[in-house]
Design an enzyme around this catalytic site. Structure first.
Site, PDB file in Angstrom:
ATOM      1  N   PHE A  20      50.285 -29.899 -47.377  1.00 25.89           N
ATOM      2  CA  PHE A  20      50.558 -28.966 -48.072  1.00 25.89           C
ATOM      3  C   PHE A  20      52.273 -29.378 -47.780  1.00 25.89           C
ATOM      4  O   PHE A  20      52.877 -28.506 -48.102  1.00 25.89           O
ATOM      5  CB  PHE A  20      50.636 -27.862 -47.732  1.00 25.89           C
ATOM      6  CG  PHE A  20      48.729 -27.896 -47.715  1.00 25.89           C
ATOM      7  CD1 PHE A  20      47.799 -27.311 -48.970  1.00 25.89           C
ATOM      8  CD2 PHE A  20      48.545 -27.620 -46.284  1.00 25.89           C
ATOM      9  CE1 PHE A  20      46.674 -27.056 -48.174  1.00 25.89           C
ATOM     10  CE2 PHE A  20      46.540 -27.290 -45.920  1.00 25.89           C
ATOM     11  CZ  PHE A  20      46.000 -26.981 -47.016  1.00 25.89           C
ATOM     12  N   LYS A  41      48.290 -36.397 -64.988  1.00 28.78           N
ATOM     13  CA  LYS A  41      48.843 -35.229 -64.801  1.00 28.78           C
ATOM     14  C   LYS A  41      48.812 -34.784 -63.331  1.00 28.78           C
ATOM     15  O   LYS A  41      49.436 -34.669 -62.849  1.00 28.78           O
ATOM     16  CB  LYS A  41      49.045 -33.937 -65.522  1.00 28.78           C
ATOM     17  CG  LYS A  41      50.074 -34.662 -66.626  1.00 28.78           C
ATOM     18  CD  LYS A  41      49.046 -33.407 -67.960  1.00 28.78           C
ATOM     19  CE  LYS A  41      50.108 -33.377 -68.926  1.00 28.78           C
ATOM     20  NZ  LYS A  41      50.050 -32.665 -70.348  1.00 28.78           N
ATOM     21  N   ASN A  72      37.970 -36.889 -61.539  1.00 34.80           N
ATOM     22  CA  ASN A  72      36.752 -36.163 -60.596  1.00 34.80           C
ATOM     23  C   ASN A  72      36.808 -34.692 -60.851  1.00 34.80           C
ATOM     24  O   ASN A  72      37.148 -33.975 -60.210  1.00 34.80           O
ATOM     25  CB  ASN A  72      36.296 -36.925 -59.343  1.00 34.80           C
ATOM     26  CG  ASN A  72      35.261 -35.707 -58.734  1.00 34.80           C
ATOM     27  OD1 ASN A  72      34.653 -35.016 -58.853  1.00 34.80           O
ATOM     28  ND2 ASN A  72      34.744 -37.456 -58.037  1.00 34.80           N
ATOM     29  N   PRO A  73      35.774 -33.845 -62.212  1.00 35.60           N
ATOM     30  CA  PRO A  73      35.801 -32.820 -61.780  1.00 35.60           C
ATOM     31  C   PRO A  73      35.455 -31.453 -60.895  1.00 35.60           C
ATOM     32  O   PRO A  73      35.657 -30.779 -60.425  1.00 35.60           O
ATOM     33  CB  PRO A  73      35.035 -32.181 -62.760  1.00 35.60           C
ATOM     34  CG  PRO A  73      33.440 -33.949 -63.343  1.00 35.60           C
ATOM     35  CD  PRO A  73      35.347 -35.009 -62.533  1.00 35.60           C
ATOM     36  N   GLN A  75      40.509 -28.773 -56.181  1.00 33.32           N
ATOM     37  CA  GLN A  75      41.961 -28.192 -56.073  1.00 33.32           C
ATOM     38  C   GLN A  75      42.775 -26.790 -56.571  1.00 33.32           C
ATOM     39  O   GLN A  75      43.262 -26.026 -56.324  1.00 33.32           O
ATOM     40  CB  GLN A  75      42.430 -29.580 -56.639  1.00 33.32           C
ATOM     41  CG  GLN A  75      42.240 -30.592 -55.726  1.00 33.32           C
ATOM     42  CD  GLN A  75      42.995 -30.484 -54.135  1.00 33.32           C
ATOM     43  OE1 GLN A  75      44.123 -30.314 -54.293  1.00 33.32           O
ATOM     44  NE2 GLN A  75      42.472 -30.921 -53.321  1.00 33.32           N
ATOM     45  N   ALA A 108      51.767 -35.969 -57.447  1.00 29.90           N
ATOM     46  CA  ALA A 108      51.835 -37.076 -57.993  1.00 29.90           C
ATOM     47  C   ALA A 108      50.308 -38.008 -57.141  1.00 29.90           C
ATOM     48  O   ALA A 108      51.010 -39.437 -57.932  1.00 29.90           O
ATOM     49  CB  ALA A 108      52.935 -37.315 -58.147  1.00 29.90           C
ATOM     50  N   GLY A 159      42.765 -33.522 -48.042  1.00 29.90           N
ATOM     51  CA  GLY A 159      41.736 -33.007 -48.118  1.00 29.90           C
ATOM     52  C   GLY A 159      41.631 -33.117 -50.383  1.00 29.90           C
ATOM     53  O   GLY A 159      41.272 -32.997 -50.796  1.00 29.90           O
ATOM     54  N   GLY A 210      46.986 -30.872 -58.066  1.00 28.28           N
ATOM     55  CA  GLY A 210      47.329 -29.700 -56.441  1.00 28.28           C
ATOM     56  C   GLY A 210      47.934 -28.654 -56.010  1.00 28.28           C
ATOM     57  O   GLY A 210      47.163 -28.154 -55.130  1.00 28.28           O
ATOM     58  N   GLU A 211      48.795 -28.878 -56.907  1.00 29.45           N
ATOM     59  CA  GLU A 211      49.823 -27.625 -57.096  1.00 29.45           C
ATOM     60  C   GLU A 211      49.792 -26.410 -57.889  1.00 29.45           C
ATOM     61  O   GLU A 211      50.466 -25.416 -57.644  1.00 29.45           O
ATOM     62  CB  GLU A 211      51.134 -28.210 -56.709  1.00 29.45           C
ATOM     63  CG  GLU A 211      51.092 -28.806 -54.848  1.00 29.45           C
ATOM     64  CD  GLU A 211      52.820 -29.161 -55.013  1.00 29.45           C
ATOM     65  OE1 GLU A 211      53.931 -29.342 -54.002  1.00 29.45           O
ATOM     66  OE2 GLU A 211      52.604 -31.057 -55.654  1.00 29.45           O
TER      67      GLU A 211
END
Lengths: 165, 360, 751
Positions: free
Chosen positions: C250, C713, C643-644, C650, C519, C478, C716-717
């Site tokens: 994180f 794009k 990967n859906p 995420q 990224a 993760g 993760g955030e």
């Protein structure tokens, strides 16, 4: 020296402890080299160290090893039957019940304990409550609850999320 | 954690003898003691492991209608004992509202009575704390006090007792059975924990070396089983200490309250029995006005120990009214999925659309 | 070696392309059996244990450590203090280049923040090391710490975040406000937050002469290698970092922290391998945090509900000794169209550890405030919050004026609102109760996060037996790099995953940059793709120049690589197996490298962001104030989805972080001492399972030809953004109470 006899994952382990301060978690990790059980807080506040002692889930970080002389301990390493995953382990993979995987051994042991306790059944709310002693910072809770439901034979666990829409 | 001498006596008498040594502490499950030792908050020279003492792990339903809970009965075993949960539903609900399943599987009845405050200044071994280091002062006063006491505090200590279990025990007149070098004695739970006064380091009525062997609920406690609830307001849905909690029990005589039992948690250094409120309720109809008056009476002596806990007084009033309302409505058939939670009602029911919902 | 031994094939694999498939995690079997080796799981006989002693003051200096008491404790081997710490080649406060942070490595007796390491005890056992650290019983000369946003007069920092300008404006805000028919002004506060990855920072360090081996979780192994090389005065290639799995990062494991380096120093001091694992409380200070903010807005809108002005001023805090300034205003650069926008940042310095990137740095704090302010402005205009956001939809990036490389936000709004049932929302607050009498509220927020690219390299190899190898020093914290990058690797080589060997998680592999900024998949994946393309190009050269190949002379036609065969793009009936091409050429294997980085031309031309819309339902007890989020629906558009299954996870995780931001996280500090009051997981609340609502994440299709070669794009955030604001807005809608001090806790709703 304090002699200690534990059955760990079905194998009797005789240990001579020179130090009474050793917790069950540190015994498993540092002395028996069973590092599947994780230390996330060492204070009973995260659940990453959850193991079964005499069939009951507890926080291994808050138990003195010497106090458990004679006990039977099951860790994540003792769950699968050879290459065949325990149904809870398999369900965690299918339902993506983890991301980083650090809390996962504790989550899985806690889920096995929860199912054994028989209090939650397939009630999603009771599962969520019953799994609340295991923090997951990645936020994989939806998958975790689905996996627990699914492991109890309740289909694919979709009941957990059906009310989102 | 400091080095200590570890001993595992085989009998209560041996345990008591072993605990006479200076700096000795009894080790039950250790869920609180080891936590404190890891933080350097307590440094016992000797741990007397009482977990194997014979005869202390039983729940005995007594001939007189009461129940005797052995000191070593695990929280989860007690809460899930069908007869116990049916007879003392508020106690079971309180147990299940505490900590996590893992901790409840380990923690013992006596250990729950002995758990220490969650005051962060107590837990910080470098802060002044009259409880931890008598005479050093109270760092909580003037500090962060959101969860501190609003009843029974003193200028020496404003901490609270964190137990859920003890709140209904106080309401239902539980008695603590104690054994020591001088023999066996019993003390009412409401007298077991002490208010801070000028000696906050003395937390309980136990003399050095004394051991809790059981907690007893008297026969009258079973008379509230049809109308008994525990309610706990928390900062997260589960696995959190109470901001404020309440136990309420009603014995109804027709449409009137025959007898009421009320206690608050999270407001004082001991579970807070609200006897004045109980007296006000007796003989009254169970309605909101009556409940509000009782709540006002219960909090009449409250005063904030810091600006940040002013809200707890009003919250305590409201939780008493709610707990009484829930108790009057009757104990649910089964313990709720979220024990003691304001969200205890089934949560998976479809969320009503605004069009179909009641407007209020 | 950092390579996964698959114990079971990923589920739901289908024939052909790997990308886009919802594969289960390739590291799943290891993680569910306890065999995934995290840094602290490296146990070897002869390894010593180290424990930190940390400061219990926030400012001053250490005057005494009882080293003798610690050394006298059975099992203690050594005590490392400023008096005997191994000399470093570079002072840890030196900043030879820009992107480097000052570290506390026992150089002197100064204390700059609570929980700063002041000594390390090394012992034969963990128990002895831990107690040895306690026995040091430090004494101090304490100074009064300065804590909080009002600690001193603010200043304007030279740069915020990674060096963005602290002020950006366009148009005339005062004129816009003057022209507005509706105005609001509001100030929001967000608290300090701590990453609290489940895995505490850990390091197992061993030296062989001047060669260092370090098992430690890292989101950026190459940068860590560089930092260590500078400090120890050794060549980066003499340092091997192994980080196959991170137990969450994180941001807190993006740059190697002081304690991880102290483990290396301790190992050097005693000449034996040393393991050091932080106690949970020790993660509050030396490993970074999200700084507190105070954000003030002035907004104006015209009669049609169009913004005429948007002013977003942020006050934040950095440490006394280093610079990281939370770039909270960034969201206002990009999200809503307005003829006048002003974004400014100011800061104070306080006696805490240096803040750092924490999941969605800037955007998370900024989003909860901006989305609340937008809701307040919508209300002032008498408009539905969604209607208002659509009325102010940014067709181009507002301040820069650049077109978006892609932006499917409208579809996110539409699909999210449909799934949630938003159209049934009453406009006024406190209108709805459920069957149990709980107040029900609905709120929404817009999600946004920039699509970034860093730099990465990868190596590819195709072998005559039809198998392939991809190597890159990528990191899996993760998000699922082992799986998603594996999928990209398999497609890049045109082989099935079952024929692929994929190595990552070690600094011995090509530099994959940093796993941050959402990224990593785009960057490391881009390098993998490029390496694969390069090796396929070699293969095509062999084939097209080989008269025995069915592909002979087809060089201009182009090729498709799939299932271990090379196909003519214009005529797929003409193809040949890799193994046949290589066999005839007498080649055992072909190797190539690839790299990826920002395309400067695209970055100059386009604004590149992921977007989303989050809808939240909360229930609030009308008397007791307790809050529960009951539904969260997020619709996100983030370019290509590798990967859906993993992407959905995420988004869920991000949305739960948004909930945590809105309702839970808050590092409490005693302002008198600068010490934490909840540096643990019992009282620093993050959500538990029972807090988790019913959730849905909708993956809105979005093609982006500009953002990078793969059109990825990053996911993760973005889930945090939008979610925290949606929940804050839902709490207002449930209760009619607007809480502007985050987190929203029950005491603030008692009325």
């Amino acid at each position: 020296m304090i002699p200690l006899r534990l059955t760990v994952n079905g194998t009797v382990r005789e240990v001579l402890l020179e130090d009474p301060r050793v917790t069950l978690l540190d015994l498993l990790r540092e002395r028996l080299h069973l590092t599947g059980s994780k230390k996330g807080c060492d204070r009973g506040q995260c659940g990453a160290c959850t193991v079964l002692v005499d069939g009951r889930r507890i926080n291994a970080c808050l138990a003195l090893a010497v106090s458990l002389d004679g006990a039977s301990v099951t860790t994540i390493e003792g769950l699968a039957d050879g290459d065949a995953l325990h149904p809870v382990q398999a369900a965690f993979i299918t339902h993506d019940g983890f991301q980083c995987g650090f809390c996962t051994p504790g989550q899985i042991m806690s889920a096995v304990g929860l199912i054994t306790e028989g209090q939650a059944g397939t009630d999603p709310e009771r599962i969520r409550e019953g799994m609340s002693g295991n923090l997951c910072r990645c936020g994989a809770y939806a998958g975790i609850s689905e996996a627990v439901l699914a492991a109890q034979g309740a289909g694919d666990g979709a009941a957990i999320r059906e009310d989102a829409a | 954690m400091n080095l200590f001498d570890y001993t595992r006596p085989a009998s209560v008498a041996e345990a008591i003898a072993a605990a006479q040594a200076p700096g000795a502490a009894y080790l039950g499950a250790g869920t609180n003691l080891l936590d404190l030792m890891k933080g350097g908050v307590v440094t016992p020279a000797r741990l007397v492991d009482v977990t194997r003492l014979p005869g202390l792990d039983r729940i005995e339903f007594l001939d007189d209608g009461g129940v005797r809970i052995g000191a070593l009965v695990r929280n989860s075993d007690l809460a899930h004992d069908p007869r116990f949960a049916k007879t003392y539903p508020a106690v079971a609900e309180a147990l299940l509202a505490g900590a996590s399943a893992q901790l409840r599987n380990a923690a013992t009845a006596a250990g729950n009575l002995m758990q220490r405050t969650r005051c962060p200044y107590f837990a910080d071994a470098t802060s002044p704390c009259n409880k931890r280091a008598p005479g050093s002062g109270c760092a909580a006063i003037g500090g962060a006090t959101r969860l501190h006491a609003v009843l029974g505090w003193s200028e020496h200590c404003i901490a609270t007792n964190p137990s859920d279990f003890c709140v209904p025990l106080a309401a239902f007149d539980a008695v603590v059975e104690i054994e020591g070098a001088g023999g066996r004695r019993a003390v009412a739970l409401v007298d077991f924990h002490r208010l801070p006064g000028d000696a906050p380091e003395r937390e309980t009525d136990l003399a050095p070396g004394e051991l809790i062997v059981a907690v007893r609920l008297p026969p009258e406690a079973a008379g509230f089983s049809a109308h008994a609830r525990y309610l706990k307001v928390r900062d997260r849905t589960s696995y959190a200490f109470a901001v404020v909690s309440a136990a309420a029990g009603l014995r109804l005589n027709g449409d009137r309250i025959g007898e009421a039992r009320l206690a608050l948690g999270g407001v004082a250094l001991k579970p807070w029995r609200a006897r004045e409120a109980e007296h006000l309720l007796a003989g009254q109809a169970p309605d909101p006005d009556v409940f509000r008056k009782a709540a006002d009476a219960a909090l009449a002596g409250a005063k904030p120990s810091g600006e940040a806990n002013v809200f707890k007084i009003e919250l305590a009033r409201r939780i008493l009214v709610r707990a009484l309302t829930l108790a009057a409505a009757g104990t649910p058939e089964r313990l709720p999925a979220l024990p003691a939670s304001p969200f205890a009602a089934p949560f998976a029911v479809p969320s009503p659309s605004p069009a179909g919902a009641a407007h209020g | 070696m950092a390579e996964i031994a698959l114990t079971s094939a990923p589920q739901r694999a289908r024939h052909g392309s790997s990308m886009g498939q919802p594969l289960t995690r390739r590291d799943g079997p290891l993680k569910v059996t306890g065999r995934a080796t995290f840094a602290a799981d490296n146990v070897a006989d002869g390894t010593l244990h180290a424990a930190l002693c940390v400061a219990r003051i926030a400012r001053g200096r250490v005057t005494h450590l009882d080293v003798a008491a610690a050394e006298a404790h059975p099992g203690v081997v050594a005590v490392m203090t400023p008096d005997n710490a191994p000399a470093l080649a570079q002072h840890p406060d030196d900043k030879p280049h820009g992107f480097i942070f000052r570290l506390d490595l026992l150089q002197d007796s100064a204390v700059r923040y609570a929980n700063q390491p002041i000594a390390v005890v090394i012992a034969e056992t963990l128990e002895a090391a831990t107690e040895g650290a306690r026995l040091l019983s430090p004494r101090y000369e304490a100074e009064t710490p300065r804590i909080g946003l009002d600690a001193e007069p603010p200043f304007t920092p030279p740069g915020i975040g990674v060096g963005q300008p602290p002020e950006e404006t366009h148009g005339d805000v005062e004129a816009g406000l003057a022209a507005a028919s509706r105005r609001i002004a509001a100030t929001y506060e967000t608290p300090a937050q701590y990453h609290n990855a489940m895995e505490p920072h850990a390091a197992v360090a061993s030296w062989d002469g001047d060669r260092l081996t370090l098992h430690t979780p890292s989101q950026g192994m190459s940068m860590a290698q560089g930092r260590l090389a500078g400090l120890f005065g050794i060549a980066p290639e003499n340092i091997r970092i192994e980080s196959p799995f991170l137990g969450g990062g994180f941001g807190s494991k993006g740059l190697i922290s002081g304690p991880q380096i102290l483990a290396c120093m301790a190992a050097r001091l005693v000449g034996r391998p040393v393991k050091l694992v932080l106690a949970r409380a020790q993660m509050y200070g030396p490993v970074g945090h999200r700084a507190e903010t105070r954000q003030s807005f002035r907004l104006g809108a015209d009669d049609a509900g169009k913004l005429t002005a948007l002013e977003h001023e942020t006050l934040t805090a950095s440490s006394r000794f280093d610079d990281f300034f939370e770039p909270a205003g960034g969201v206002s650069h990009t999200l809503y169209a307005s003829p006048a926008i002003a974004v400014r940042h100011q800061a104070v310095r306080v006696d805490t550890g240096t803040p750092l990137f924490m999941r969605a740095p800037g955007e998370a704090s900024g989003s909860v405030a901006l989305e609340s302010a937008i809701d307040e402005m919508a209300l002032a205009c008498g408009m539905d919050p969604l209607e208002f956001r659509l009325a102010n939809y940014a067709e181009v990036e507002p301040i820069s004026g650049k077109p978006f490389s892609s932006k499917a936000l409208r579809e996110c709004y539409t699909r999210g609102a449909e799934h949630f049932g938003w159209s049934a929302r009453p406009r006024a607050p406190r209108q709805t109760r459920d069957a149990n009498g709980l107040l029900v509220g609905w709120g929404m927020g817009t999600a946004t996060f920039p699509a970034l690219m860093f730099e990465a390299q990868a190596k590819a190899e195709l072998r005559a037996d039809g198998t392939g190898l991809i190597e890159t020093g990528a990191h899996d914290m993760g998000q699922g790099a082992w799986t998603a990058l594996g999928q990209i690797a398999a497609d890049g080589l045109g082989i099935g995953l079952d024929r692929l060997t994929f190595r990552m998680g070690s600094s011995d592999l090509p530099n994959a940059g940093i796993a941050g900024g959402s990224a990593h998949t785009a960057t490391a994946g881009g390098a993998i793709h490029a390496a694969g393309q390069a090796v396929i190009a070699q293969l095509a050269d062999l084939a097209t120049n080989d008269s025995a190949s069915p592909l002979y002379g087809a060089g201009n036609a182009g090729f498709v690589a799939r299932d271990g065969r090379l196909f003519r793009r214009d005529d797929e009936s003409r193809s040949e197996a890799y193994s046949d091409i290589l066999a005839r050429a007498g080649r055992a294997s072909l190797t190539a490298t690839g790299k990826a980085s920002t395309d400067p031309a695209a970055a100059k031309t386009y604004a590149m962001h992921a977007h989303g819309a989050v809808f939240a339902e909360v229930k609030v007890d009308p008397d007791l104030g307790q809050i529960r989020v009951t539904r969260l629906v997020g619709a996100f558009a983030a370019g290509r989805i590798v990967n859906p299954r993993l992407v959905t996870s995420q988004y869920y995780g991000g949305m739960i972080w948004g909930m945590s931001f809105a309702l839970h996280e808050h590092a409490a500090m005693d302002a008198r001492t600068g010490r934490f009051l909840n540096d643990n997981l019992g009282e620093y609340h993050v959500p538990v399972n029972a807090d988790t609502p019913a959730m849905e994440a909708i993956l809105v299709h979005e093609d982006d030809a500009h953002v990078n070669a793969l059109g990825i794009k990053g996911v993760g955030e973005i889930g945090i953004t939008g979610s925290a604001g949606a929940i804050a807005n839902a709490v207002w809608h449930a209760t009619g109470i607007r809480v502007r001090e985050i987190p929203i806790t029950l005491d603030k709703l008692l009325g």
